[in-house]
Design a protein around this motif. Structure first.
Motif, short mmCIF file in Angstrom:
data_model
loop_
_atom_site.label_atom_id
_atom_site.label_comp_id
_atom_site.label_asym_id
_atom_site.label_seq_id
_atom_site.Cartn_x
_atom_site.Cartn_y
_atom_site.Cartn_z
N THR A 79 0.84 -1.20 0.00
CA THR A 79 0.00 0.00 0.00
C THR A 79 0.87 1.24 0.00
OG1 THR A 79 -1.74 -1.18 1.20
CG2 THR A 79 -1.85 1.22 1.18
N ALA A 80 0.59 2.16 -0.90
CA ALA A 80 1.35 3.41 -1.01
C ALA A 80 0.44 4.59 -0.71
CB ALA A 80 1.96 3.55 -2.40
N GLY A 81 1.05 5.67 -0.23
CA GLY A 81 0.32 6.90 0.03
C GLY A 81 0.53 7.92 -1.06
N ASN A 82 0.01 9.10 -0.84
CA ASN A 82 0.16 10.17 -1.83
C ASN A 82 1.60 10.66 -1.95
OD1 ASN A 82 -2.61 10.13 -2.38
ND2 ASN A 82 -3.05 11.54 -0.68
N ALA A 83 2.31 10.68 -0.83
CA ALA A 83 3.67 11.22 -0.84
C ALA A 83 4.73 10.16 -0.57
CB ALA A 83 3.80 12.33 0.22
N MET A 84 4.36 8.88 -0.39
CA MET A 84 5.32 7.85 -0.04
C MET A 84 4.97 6.56 -0.77
SD MET A 84 6.50 6.51 3.72
CE MET A 84 7.29 8.10 4.02
N PRO A 85 5.92 6.00 -1.52
CA PRO A 85 5.65 4.74 -2.22
C PRO A 85 5.66 3.56 -1.27
CG PRO A 85 7.91 5.44 -2.61
CD PRO A 85 7.25 6.54 -1.83
N ALA A 86 5.41 2.37 -1.81
CA ALA A 86 5.39 1.16 -1.00
C ALA A 86 6.80 0.79 -0.55
CB ALA A 86 4.76 0.01 -1.79
N PHE A 87 6.87 -0.12 0.43
CA PHE A 87 8.15 -0.44 1.04
C PHE A 87 9.08 -1.15 0.05
CE2 PHE A 87 10.75 -3.45 3.63
CZ PHE A 87 11.56 -2.50 4.22
N HIS A 88 8.54 -2.04 -0.81
CA HIS A 88 9.42 -2.75 -1.74
C HIS A 88 10.01 -1.80 -2.78
CE1 HIS A 88 5.64 -2.76 -4.04
NE2 HIS A 88 6.39 -2.89 -5.12
N ILE A 89 9.37 -0.67 -3.04
CA ILE A 89 9.97 0.34 -3.93
C ILE A 89 11.17 0.99 -3.25
CG2 ILE A 89 9.52 2.44 -5.23
CD1 ILE A 89 8.04 0.02 -6.28
N PHE A 90 11.05 1.23 -1.95
CA PHE A 90 12.19 1.77 -1.22
C PHE A 90 13.37 0.79 -1.22
CE2 PHE A 90 9.21 4.73 1.01
CZ PHE A 90 9.89 5.89 0.73
N ILE A 91 13.08 -0.50 -1.07
CA ILE A 91 14.15 -1.49 -1.06
C ILE A 91 14.85 -1.55 -2.41
CG2 ILE A 91 14.65 -3.96 -0.86
CD1 ILE A 91 14.19 -2.58 1.78
#
Length: 329
Positions: A79-91
């Motif tokens: 699940t992603a928010g308006n200003a923050m992508p999902a955790f696997h995108i960060f990884i």
């Protein structure tokens, strides 16, 4: 019974040189400031992603049109928010930096300080040195990712109270394994550059340059080249359009980040049935239902084997260069 008594009162064996070097490398990584900095970045992004996911989890679960709405713990990671992508995108973005930070000075720093020459003067094989550095860094990364996932599951249990399904647990553990392999590729590349170059700054800048090329510039180059070579899609039939799209996707998957994104997305979203374009004949009669874990694993198996093969190729090149390297102070 006598064998058990002998083992119980026997003197413990002395640790092997490999175990000793692994312990030393793990301790060095944990106490280093660069690992602490990367740890704080990953933990902060994890906390932010989990906060956004938990804030929107009720709305996501109540969305009946989504085939994955019943997988609560998978939704926490996707699940992603308006200003923050999902955790696997960060990884996919921070994982290479973690691998580079743990390996860019693995060999050349010891060579410049003179400890590598003294270490090789002992009855220690060269391959044990490389294996210890690679294994210790992967052990630290695996512990980090597994701890974050267990914290996510524990927080989800406390807040939502929903039990963890066996399929969800298998998918989350597979996601952790693929993340470790992805970081392991960049770790093996960084160690290879640390063997090739004498100065740590040179190896670090080269590794970051390779990461930037595949993350930012490679996709733009492929799109520009394909736009210049391929004809206008308006004059092509659907089969030719699908063939050209498959060609572009195949070129994109040369980048390790694309392989990791495809594999992580498919494992964390069971409703994904294909990683390429589908024709109308292939979609006819398809029921929008989640796939089983084994079906999703079969879809991403080429991506997983690609990451493993790239990691092994980098480590084999590192082994070849290190065996032929002349160690001088």
């Amino acid at each position: 019974m006598s064998v058990f008594i002998d083992k119980l009162f026997s003197v413990p064996e002395s640790p092997t040189p490999f175990r000793t070097m692994v312990r030393k490398e793990v301790g060095d990584h944990i106490r280093s400031w660069r690992f602490i900095t990367m740890l704080l970045l990953i933990v902060l992004t994890f906390v932010g992603a989990m906060y956004i996911s938990l804030a929107n989890i009720r709305k996501v679960v109540m969305e009946v049109n989504d085939p994955d709405h019943l997988y609560v713990y998978l939704k926490l990671l996707t699940t992603a928010g308006n200003a923050m992508p999902a955790f696997h995108i960060f990884i996919s973005f921070l994982g290479p930096l973690l691998g580079i930070a743990l390996g860019f000075d693995a060999v050349n720093s010891e060579q410049n300080s003179g400890t590598l020459m003294r270490l090789l003067a002992q009855p220690v094989y060269r391959d044990n040195i490389l294996l210890a550095k690679f294994y210790a860094a992967l052990l630290v990364v695996s512990t980090l990712f597994l701890s974050l996932v267990l914290l996510m599951i524990g927080g989800g249990l406390l807040i939502t109270g929903a039990p963890v399904e066996a399929t969800e647990l298998l998918r989350i553990l597979a996601f952790v394994a693929i993340s470790v392999i992805y970081v392991g590729f960049w770790l093996s590349l960084a160690i290879c550059l640390s063997v090739k170059f004498r100065h740590a700054a040179t190896s670090a800048l080269t590794a970051i340059g390779i990461w930037l090329f595949f993350t930012v510039f490679y996709q733009m180059i492929v799109n520009m080249v394909m736009a210049a070579i391929l004809p206008d899609p308006a004059y092509l039939d659907p089969q030719q359009v699908n063939a050209f799209n498959n060609l572009i996707l195949s070129l994109m998957r040369v980048a390790p980040s694309q392989l990791y994104t495809d594999a992580a997305t498919t494992l964390l979203m069971p409703s994904i049935r294909s990683l390429g374009p589908l024709s109308m004949e292939q979609m006819a009669g398809a029921i929008p239902a989640p796939l089983s874990f084994m079906d999703s694993l079969m879809i991403v198996w080429p991506q997983v084997t690609g990451l493993i093969a790239a990691t092994m190729a980098c480590f084999a090149l590192t082994y070849y260069l290190f065996m032929r390297k002349e160690i001088r102070h």
